[in-house]
Design an enzyme around this catalytic site. Structure first.
Site, PDB file in Angstrom:
ATOM      1  N   ASN A   5      40.686  33.252  51.407  1.00 11.97           N
ATOM      2  CA  ASN A   5      39.763  33.329  50.425  1.00 11.97           C
ATOM      3  C   ASN A   5      39.783  32.304  49.927  1.00 11.97           C
ATOM      4  OD1 ASN A   5      41.374  33.834  47.279  1.00 11.97           O
ATOM      5  ND2 ASN A   5      42.420  34.707  49.794  1.00 11.97           N
ATOM      6  N   ALA A   6      38.824  32.152  48.547  1.00 17.19           N
ATOM      7  CA  ALA A   6      38.625  30.803  48.162  1.00 17.19           C
ATOM      8  C   ALA A   6      38.415  30.775  46.669  1.00 17.19           C
ATOM      9  CB  ALA A   6      38.203  29.827  48.534  1.00 17.19           C
ATOM     10  N   MET A   7      39.661  32.398  45.890  1.00 16.86           N
ATOM     11  CA  MET A   7      38.792  32.860  44.832  1.00 16.86           C
ATOM     12  C   MET A   7      39.189  31.388  43.552  1.00 16.86           C
ATOM     13  SD  MET A   7      37.751  35.428  45.954  1.00 16.86           S
ATOM     14  CE  MET A   7      38.019  36.491  44.596  1.00 16.86           C
ATOM     15  N   GLY A   8      39.893  31.026  43.525  1.00 18.31           N
ATOM     16  CA  GLY A   8      40.017  29.811  42.670  1.00 18.31           C
ATOM     17  C   GLY A   8      40.567  30.188  41.301  1.00 18.31           C
ATOM     18  N   ASN A  44      53.552  31.677  39.723  1.00 15.24           N
ATOM     19  CA  ASN A  44      52.987  31.412  40.762  1.00 15.24           C
ATOM     20  C   ASN A  44      52.219  30.002  40.513  1.00 15.24           C
ATOM     21  OD1 ASN A  44      49.907  31.103  42.490  1.00 15.24           O
ATOM     22  ND2 ASN A  44      48.754  32.313  41.964  1.00 15.24           N
ATOM     23  N   CYS A  51      49.558  29.021  44.959  1.00 16.41           N
ATOM     24  CA  CYS A  51      47.309  29.450  45.246  1.00 16.41           C
ATOM     25  C   CYS A  51      47.065  27.930  45.826  1.00 16.41           C
ATOM     26  CB  CYS A  51      47.148  29.507  43.893  1.00 16.41           C
ATOM     27  SG  CYS A  51      44.739  29.427  43.988  1.00 16.41           S
ATOM     28  N   THR A  84      49.124  32.232  50.729  1.00 16.15           N
ATOM     29  CA  THR A  84      48.429  31.912  51.972  1.00 16.15           C
ATOM     30  C   THR A  84      48.574  30.431  52.009  1.00 16.15           C
ATOM     31  OG1 THR A  84      46.777  31.167  50.351  1.00 16.15           O
ATOM     32  CG2 THR A  84      46.446  33.875  50.887  1.00 16.15           C
ATOM     33  N   GLY A 141      46.742  38.399  55.899  1.00 11.58           N
ATOM     34  CA  GLY A 141      46.850  38.896  57.147  1.00 11.58           C
ATOM     35  C   GLY A 141      47.261  38.502  57.846  1.00 11.58           C
ATOM     36  N   SER A 160      46.596  41.829  51.933  1.00 10.57           N
ATOM     37  CA  SER A 160      45.636  42.205  52.467  1.00 10.57           C
ATOM     38  C   SER A 160      45.189  43.750  53.499  1.00 10.57           C
ATOM     39  CB  SER A 160      46.091  41.153  53.854  1.00 10.57           C
ATOM     40  OG  SER A 160      45.005  40.132  52.893  1.00 10.57           O
TER      41      SER A 160
END
Length: 301
Positions: A66-69, A123, A126, A189, A213, A262
């Site tokens: 994922n790369a939600m940003g 955080n 990320c 991640t 995951g 996940s």
């Protein structure tokens, strides 16, 4: 009842940040229907962010990329959702926050204080948000300063979520502890990428992203194991936990509790399933308390 950094949890399972944590209602659902011992919100920052363009998430054979940003409405717009979760979840609610420097972290933490979160998770890990997350979390001096800045204005526990994308995670963990962290969370991640071989284009809109995951569990286990040896504060394990066996393994490595991310995509009641499995395992092994598992692997060397 299980105690972690002064918080009372009904079991040692916690919803990881970024999963079903965007609204108060979804956080409550994870607590009530899923059986989580505590819940962590989506990471909230100093200003609204739309995040990266789609596709921002893809399922792989070994997990998710994922790369939600770090999309979020900013802290003034999230207070109401946090208040809903605090009122109705019935379990500790931890606010995950991010910023680009100590002042921004302090601003967000101070801004969310009226909603009375039970703890803050910083955080600094990320891997796909320029100027945030791992961009600051790879610098021990910054991690210590950020942690100290938040600790200076809050009177609730502060957890620091660490990135595995460094040469020595214990160095960053030591910095968090020096800044006054009550616990560290390991790991976020791993940097990853996928390419569509028919077109030659990267699959994600941001080109690269973070791998989560089952594939990351061995990395998370090693990081937790090393941090348990290096730190005096608790380590909360996260990364690839999808069964009670995974949770037990993580705790034997040194995790005081486990976060699940996940695996929630497959089944919401994973938290109840894990806590029930742990209890059955304890009975079978003749252990009186779940704390008997924590760091057990260190006694075997």
């Amino acid at each position: 009842m299980y105690t972690l950094t002064g918080l009372k949890l009904k079991n040692p399972t916690i919803l990881a940040a970024g999963i079903l944590g965007t609204t108060g209602a979804s956080l409550c659902r994870v607590a009530h229907e899923g059986g989580a011992g505590a819940v962590v919100t989506k990471s909230i920052g100093p200003m609204p962010k739309t995040g990266h363009s789609n596709p921002s998430m893809v399922k792989l054979d070994c997990g998710f990329l994922n790369a939600m940003g770090l999309p979020n409405p900013s802290y003034p717009s999230f207070i109401q959702e946090l208040e809903i979760a605090k009122k109705d979840a019935g379990v500790p609610v931890i606010a995950s926050i991010f910023g680009g420097n100590p002042a921004e972290f302090k601003e967000v933490a101070e801004g969310l204080l009226p909603a009375k979160p039970d703890a803050f998770e910083l955080n600094v890990s990320c891997p796909h948000a320029e100027g945030y997350g791992a961009a600051v979390g790879s610098n021990p001096c910054l991690v210590e300063a950020i942690t100290a800045a938040v600790k200076d204005i809050v009177n609730v526990p502060v957890w620091v979520k660490l990135t595995p994308n460094v040469s020595d995670i214990t160095c960053i963990g030591n910095a968090a502890e020096a800044g006054g962290a009550d616990a560290v969370v390991a790991i976020n991640t791993l940097k990853g990428m996928a390419i569509d071989i028919e077109s030659g284009y990267p699959v994600l809109g941001n080109r690269s992203g973070g791998l989560s995951g089952k594939a990351v569990k061995p990395v998370a286990i090693k990081c937790v194991y090393d941090l348990y040896t290096a730190l005096e504060i608790p380590v909360i394990g996260v990364g690839g936990v999808s069964s009670w066996q995974d949770a037990v393994e993580m705790m034997m490595a040194g995790a005081a509790a486990v976060q699940v991310g996940s695996a929630v995509y497959d089944r919401l009641d994973i938290f109840s399933e894990i806590s029930t499995g742990i209890e059955a395992f304890l009975q079978r092994k003749g252990y009186s308390d779940v704390k008997k598992l924590i760091g057990l692997a260190h006694e075997m060397v």
